[in-house]
Structures are given as C-alpha cells and as structure tokens.
Write a protein that holds these residues in place. Structure first.
Motif, PDB file in Angstrom:
ATOM      1  N   LEU A  44      -1.343   7.304 -15.506  1.00 15.38           N
ATOM      2  CA  LEU A  44      -2.088   7.295 -14.830  1.00 15.38           C
ATOM      3  C   LEU A  44      -3.409   7.520 -15.082  1.00 15.38           C
ATOM      4  O   LEU A  44      -4.567   7.120 -14.951  1.00 15.38           O
ATOM      5  N   ASN A  45      -3.506   9.532 -15.382  1.00 11.61           N
ATOM      6  CA  ASN A  45      -4.591   9.418 -15.642  1.00 11.61           C
ATOM      7  C   ASN A  45      -4.701   9.382 -16.973  1.00 11.61           C
ATOM      8  O   ASN A  45      -6.220   9.162 -17.305  1.00 11.61           O
ATOM      9  N   ILE A  46      -4.085   8.973 -17.972  1.00  6.29           N
ATOM     10  CA  ILE A  46      -5.052   8.459 -19.065  1.00  6.29           C
ATOM     11  C   ILE A  46      -5.452   7.248 -18.775  1.00  6.29           C
ATOM     12  O   ILE A  46      -6.528   6.960 -19.352  1.00  6.29           O
ATOM     13  N   LEU A  47      -4.804   5.777 -17.982  1.00  2.00           N
ATOM     14  CA  LEU A  47      -5.414   4.935 -18.024  1.00  2.00           C
ATOM     15  C   LEU A  47      -6.043   4.496 -17.275  1.00  2.00           C
ATOM     16  O   LEU A  47      -7.328   3.784 -17.925  1.00  2.00           O
ATOM     17  N   THR A  48      -6.411   5.406 -16.339  1.00  2.00           N
ATOM     18  CA  THR A  48      -7.550   5.276 -15.038  1.00  2.00           C
ATOM     19  C   THR A  48      -8.621   6.258 -14.504  1.00  2.00           C
ATOM     20  O   THR A  48      -9.436   6.111 -14.268  1.00  2.00           O
ATOM     21  N   GLY A  49      -8.108   7.882 -15.334  1.00  2.00           N
ATOM     22  CA  GLY A  49      -9.179   9.343 -14.620  1.00  2.00           C
ATOM     23  C   GLY A  49      -8.511   9.480 -13.508  1.00  2.00           C
ATOM     24  O   GLY A  49      -9.774  10.549 -13.260  1.00  2.00           O
ATOM     25  N   LEU A  50      -7.749   9.213 -13.203  1.00  2.00           N
ATOM     26  CA  LEU A  50      -7.183   9.085 -11.674  1.00  2.00           C
ATOM     27  C   LEU A  50      -7.136  11.063 -11.966  1.00  2.00           C
ATOM     28  O   LEU A  50      -6.206  10.918 -13.091  1.00  2.00           O
ATOM     29  N   SER A  51      -7.232  11.719 -10.916  1.00  2.00           N
ATOM     30  CA  SER A  51      -5.987  13.613 -11.578  1.00  2.00           C
ATOM     31  C   SER A  51      -4.814  12.787 -11.445  1.00  2.00           C
ATOM     32  O   SER A  51      -4.222  12.211 -10.409  1.00  2.00           O
ATOM     33  N   PRO A  52      -4.351  14.346 -12.109  1.00  2.00           N
ATOM     34  CA  PRO A  52      -2.958  13.984 -12.646  1.00  2.00           C
ATOM     35  C   PRO A  52      -2.214  14.049 -11.183  1.00  2.00           C
ATOM     36  O   PRO A  52      -1.001  13.068 -11.385  1.00  2.00           O
ATOM     37  N   GLU A  53      -2.474  14.961 -10.150  1.00  2.00           N
ATOM     38  CA  GLU A  53      -1.846  14.289  -9.040  1.00  2.00           C
ATOM     39  C   GLU A  53      -1.708  13.619  -8.493  1.00  2.00           C
ATOM     40  O   GLU A  53      -1.068  12.995  -7.526  1.00  2.00           O
ATOM     41  N   THR A  54      -2.761  12.554  -8.213  1.00  2.00           N
ATOM     42  CA  THR A  54      -3.416  10.637  -7.705  1.00  2.00           C
ATOM     43  C   THR A  54      -2.485  10.470  -8.250  1.00  2.00           C
ATOM     44  O   THR A  54      -1.970   9.357  -7.311  1.00  2.00           O
ATOM     45  N   GLY A  55      -1.868  10.386  -9.169  1.00  2.00           N
ATOM     46  CA  GLY A  55      -1.078   9.440 -10.593  1.00  2.00           C
ATOM     47  C   GLY A  55       0.051   9.216 -10.051  1.00  2.00           C
ATOM     48  O   GLY A  55       0.983   8.455 -10.107  1.00  2.00           O
ATOM     49  N   ALA A  56       0.549  10.934 -10.005  1.00  2.00           N
ATOM     50  CA  ALA A  56       2.070  11.440  -9.494  1.00  2.00           C
ATOM     51  C   ALA A  56       2.076  10.692  -8.312  1.00  2.00           C
ATOM     52  O   ALA A  56       3.197  10.217  -7.878  1.00  2.00           O
ATOM     53  N   ILE A  57       0.963  11.277  -7.793  1.00  2.00           N
ATOM     54  CA  ILE A  57       1.779  10.561  -6.148  1.00  2.00           C
ATOM     55  C   ILE A  57       2.024   8.445  -6.415  1.00  2.00           C
ATOM     56  O   ILE A  57       2.498   8.231  -5.662  1.00  2.00           O
ATOM     57  N   ILE A  58       0.724   8.148  -6.988  1.00  2.00           N
ATOM     58  CA  ILE A  58       0.660   6.656  -7.010  1.00  2.00           C
ATOM     59  C   ILE A  58       2.325   6.554  -7.589  1.00  2.00           C
ATOM     60  O   ILE A  58       2.308   5.236  -7.403  1.00  2.00           O
ATOM     61  N   SER A  59       2.390   6.892  -8.420  1.00  2.00           N
ATOM     62  CA  SER A  59       3.895   6.486  -9.609  1.00  2.00           C
ATOM     63  C   SER A  59       5.217   6.862  -8.009  1.00  2.00           C
ATOM     64  O   SER A  59       6.134   5.909  -8.439  1.00  2.00           O
ATOM     65  N   GLY A  60       4.239   7.860  -7.626  1.00  2.00           N
ATOM     66  CA  GLY A  60       5.918   8.291  -6.650  1.00  2.00           C
ATOM     67  C   GLY A  60       6.083   6.822  -5.720  1.00  2.00           C
ATOM     68  O   GLY A  60       7.274   6.480  -5.367  1.00  2.00           O
ATOM     69  N   LEU A  61       5.000   6.777  -5.092  1.00  6.75           N
ATOM     70  CA  LEU A  61       5.094   5.597  -4.103  1.00  6.75           C
ATOM     71  C   LEU A  61       5.657   4.127  -4.603  1.00  6.75           C
ATOM     72  O   LEU A  61       6.783   3.224  -4.294  1.00  6.75           O
ATOM     73  N   ILE A  62       4.997   4.040  -5.898  1.00  5.15           N
ATOM     74  CA  ILE A  62       5.557   2.667  -6.862  1.00  5.15           C
ATOM     75  C   ILE A  62       7.412   2.888  -7.084  1.00  5.15           C
ATOM     76  O   ILE A  62       8.325   2.103  -6.537  1.00  5.15           O
ATOM     77  N   ALA A  63       7.994   4.206  -7.503  1.00  8.84           N
ATOM     78  CA  ALA A  63       9.303   4.159  -7.757  1.00  8.84           C
ATOM     79  C   ALA A  63       9.904   4.297  -6.587  1.00  8.84           C
ATOM     80  O   ALA A  63      11.031   3.136  -5.996  1.00  8.84           O
ATOM     81  N   ILE A  64       9.607   4.420  -4.722  1.00  7.21           N
ATOM     82  CA  ILE A  64      10.080   4.349  -3.744  1.00  7.21           C
ATOM     83  C   ILE A  64      10.182   2.651  -3.657  1.00  7.21           C
ATOM     84  O   ILE A  64      10.765   2.248  -3.125  1.00  7.21           O
ATOM     85  N   GLY A  65       8.677   2.375  -3.564  1.00  9.09           N
ATOM     86  CA  GLY A  65       8.862   0.757  -3.182  1.00  9.09           C
ATOM     87  C   GLY A  65       9.847   0.500  -3.860  1.00  9.09           C
ATOM     88  O   GLY A  65      10.772  -0.882  -3.211  1.00  9.09           O
ATOM     89  N   ILE A  66      10.972   0.178  -5.301  1.00  9.85           N
ATOM     90  CA  ILE A  66      11.507  -0.305  -5.687  1.00  9.85           C
ATOM     91  C   ILE A  66      12.949  -0.125  -4.907  1.00  9.85           C
ATOM     92  O   ILE A  66      13.964  -1.823  -4.940  1.00  9.85           O
ATOM     93  N   PHE A  67      12.899   0.603  -4.367  1.00 13.12           N
ATOM     94  CA  PHE A  67      14.139   1.345  -3.150  1.00 13.12           C
ATOM     95  C   PHE A  67      14.117   0.694  -2.188  1.00 13.12           C
ATOM     96  O   PHE A  67      14.917   0.678  -1.165  1.00 13.12           O
ATOM     97  N   LEU A  68      13.164  -0.314  -1.202  1.00 13.21           N
ATOM     98  CA  LEU A  68      12.757  -1.083  -0.229  1.00 13.21           C
ATOM     99  C   LEU A  68      13.143  -2.575  -0.099  1.00 13.21           C
ATOM    100  O   LEU A  68      13.177  -3.183   0.347  1.00 13.21           O
TER     101      LEU A  68
END
Length: 396
Positions: free
Chosen positions: A108-132
């Motif tokens: 996400l950092n490469i794609l959007t310029g967001l910090s890797p940490e922010t990208g990691a949190i967004i990605s974690g939330l997307i993965a969590i969303g699948i199990f909801l």
C-alpha cells in the motif's frame, strides 16, 4: 453439496494453500536465490516441487480419510504430539503473519504513498473484514482465487518483458551448475512448511469434503495447490533471471521489485505494489485461519467463536508490526524452523496412515509412503545442516 459448489470449495482450498505460500518472503527468497544461482535455480525449483507434492499428497489424504485435523491425528499417534505441533504451528504462524502484514503495508505504501505502518493497519482491517461475514469460508475462497489470478497474470507480463534466457533456464533445470541445500530447505519450508500445507486440508475438512469417497478430489486439489504456487515461483524466477542476466543488480532492500521497475519503470513499481499486497494479504488470511484451526479442537468455546479468534490473531499480528516492526532475525529463524516442522508433522501423518483407529480400513499407497519418507529424511537432514550454519553464523 452441489457439484458446482463442491468444485468451488476444492479450487478455493487449492488457492488458499497456494496464496498462503506466496507471501512477501516467497517473493524475496525467489529473487535472492535467482540472483545467486542464476539459471541453476530452476533445478532447485523442480526438486522442491517434487518434494512439495510428496509431502502434501500424504498430509491432505490422511486428514481427509481420518476426518480429523492434523493436531488430533498427531495426539492419537503419540499422546501430546498434537499439542506440540499446534504450539509450533501457532508460533510460526504468528511470526510469519507479522512479516505478511508488513508486506501488505509495503504494498500500500508503494501504491498510495501512505506510511508502511498505516498501510499495514488498513490491510489488517481488510483481512479482519473477511471474517466478519457469516459465510467467511466462501468469501475467503473467492478472495484467494481473485488475488492469485491477479498476482500470476501481472508477473507473467513482467517475465515476458524481461526476455529471460529460456534455453539456458530449461537446460540448467535438469543440468545445474551448482546446488544449494539452504535454497532447497527454504523453498520447501516456504511452500509446504509450518502451517501452509494444512491450510487447504483443514479448509476442505471444514467444508465437509472428507472420507474415502472424496480422496480423488482431495488428491487433485492438493496437487493443484502446489502447481499454482509453483507457476508463480517459475514466472518470478524467469522475470528476475531476465534482468540479472543483463547485468542488473537487485535492490538489496527489496530484491523482488527490481525486475518490475526495470521492465516498466514507475508503472512496473505500481504493478509490484499490487503483487506484493495481494501476496501478503492472502498470506495474512491463510496464516490466521490455519493457525486458529490448530487450536479449535482443544476447546468447544474456541470452536464456537472461531472467527473471532481468527480476527484476534490478525489484530495481534497487525499491532505488533505497527508498534515493534518486523523482527528480521526472528523471521529468518522461524523460516528455517518452518522447514524443520515439516519432517515432524509429515512423520506423524505417515505413522497415522497405518493406524486403524485413525484411518479405519483405508490402505495408503506404498509409493506415497516412500515419497513421504524421502521428504522426511531429506528435510530433516537439510534443516539440520541449515540450522548449524545459521547458529554458526550467529556465534561467529
């Protein structure tokens, strides 16, 4: 279950296992070993595919025919072995997931310029969303398939543009100039080591595809999974070989990104962003789902609230990455240990194949047992050599 939904689950299980294997470590290792071994790395890939199939066929078939998860089988073979296996798998899965979340953050950092940490949190939330979702299994299957197709298609394009020396690659796949034991252990450990080989097998069990009648489908799905992961490995190998054989040095910080950037500039870097994000997010989902499947049988409460445990697993991995970062040395050590888990888990499964209280009247094919034993012995010896080298380098 209808034939079409049956087919969908079998394909989903194959892609879940394959995309669990294809993570940020898979991309980095493939690029690094290609730079070191050049075309001879083709032989390592071929050997690892044969070892992967030997391991996976045995594990998936015995889990299906026994209609039990790997940890329950292990406990019946040797009391307490299942708890040890579950501990090793969950620890390895958590350590790897920290790296997987980090890879998704980098994408996400490469794609959007967001910090890797922010990208990691967004990605974690997307993965969590699948199990909801109530039908989390079906959503996970479809997501793994889509991401798998995207990764492979984009990397095929880059490999084509990189113009690799196909003749040399084909020759050295069968007549290598050099061999590397660490490369073999790392590849096999990274494809069927630790939690990875159990991802699809446990998914089929959860979907109700089990028993002797299901064995032909289970075998086909298990080999398909290895072939999907191997197609990605071969295509990335050719992409990297194409650029390094032109004298291009790989970026030491992110070796797998070099062929993408070299053949297509900034667009290529964005393509790599998509590939590493897809590889990482599917590995996050696969590691969490499979690690939790190793503890569900130990408590009815865990089994009842399984999806919440998976969500917790992803949340912890994401929190560690966002606060502590990626403990590089731990990831390297766990990668090697993943290769060491394989002879233990496969050894227990092979013993189970001959216990009637586990498999009933099922007769396991002798050639599969022999193939499995070869993998157990080879991986135990090679992992031992690798660990001695690793600790020797650490002490030195």
């Amino acid at each position: 279950m209808s034939q079409s939904s049956n087919r969908s689950v079998l394909l989903g299980a194959a892609f879940l296992m394959a995309t669990s294997a294809i993570g940020p470590g898979f991309l980095t290792q493939t690029a690094t070993f290609t730079q070191t071994l050049l075309a001879s790395f083709g032989f390592v890939i071929l050997l690892s595919i044969l070892l992967d199939i030997g391991a996976q066929l045995n594990i998936w078939r015995i889990i299906a025919v026994s209609e039990q998860r790997a940890q329950d089988i292990a406990n019946k073979v040797l009391p307490g072995a299942g708890y040890l296996l579950a501990l090793l798998i969950v620890m390895g899965g958590l350590a790897f997931n920290i790296g997987n979340v980090g890879g998704a953050g980098l994408g996400l950092n490469i794609l959007t310029g967001l910090s890797p940490e922010t990208g990691a949190i967004i990605s974690g939330l997307i993965a969590i969303g699948i199990f909801l979702f109530r039908e989390a299994g079906k959503v996970m299957d479809r997501f793994a398939q889509i991401m798998g197709f995207i990764m492979i298609a984009l990397t095929v394009y880059v490999a084509f543009k990189a113009s690799p020396p196909l003749g040399e690659a084909a020759l050295r796949t069968f007549v290598p100039l050099e061999l590397d034991a660490i490369a073999i252990v790392t590849l096999v450990g990274g494809t069927v080591g630790g939690y990875i080989t159990f991802a699809g097998a446990h998914r089929l069990l959860d979907a109700g595809i089990k028993g002797k009648a299901a064995l032909p489908e289970v075998s086909k799905s298990s080999i398909s999974a290895i072939l999907i992961a191997s197609v990605m490995r071969v295509v990335l190998f050719l992409a990297v070989l194409g650029v390094v054989s032109q004298g291009v040095a790989l970026d030491p910080k992110n070796p797998a990104s070099t062929p993408f950037e070299y053949v297509a500039g900034n667009i290529g870097l964005l393509i790599f962003g998509v590939v590493i994000w897809a590889a990482s997010i599917t590995s996050v989902i696969g590691a969490a789902y499979t690690s939790v499947s190793f503890i569900t049988g130990f408590s009815p409460a865990i089994a009842r609230h399984r999806n919440w445990w998976v969500i917790g697993f992803i949340a912890v991995s994401t929190a560690v990455l966002a606060t502590v970062g990626r403990p590089a040395q731990i990831l390297v050590l766990v990668g090697t240990l993943n290769g060491l888990i394989l002879p233990i888990s496969l050894g227990l499964i092979l013993l189970a194949a001959y216990k009637t209280n586990i498999v009933g009247d099922y007769k396991h094919p002798l050639w599969m047992t022999v193939a499995g034993l070869i993998v157990v012995v080879l991986m135990a010896v090679l992992s031992g050599i690798t660990l001695v080298k690793y600790f020797g380098a650490l002490m030195g």
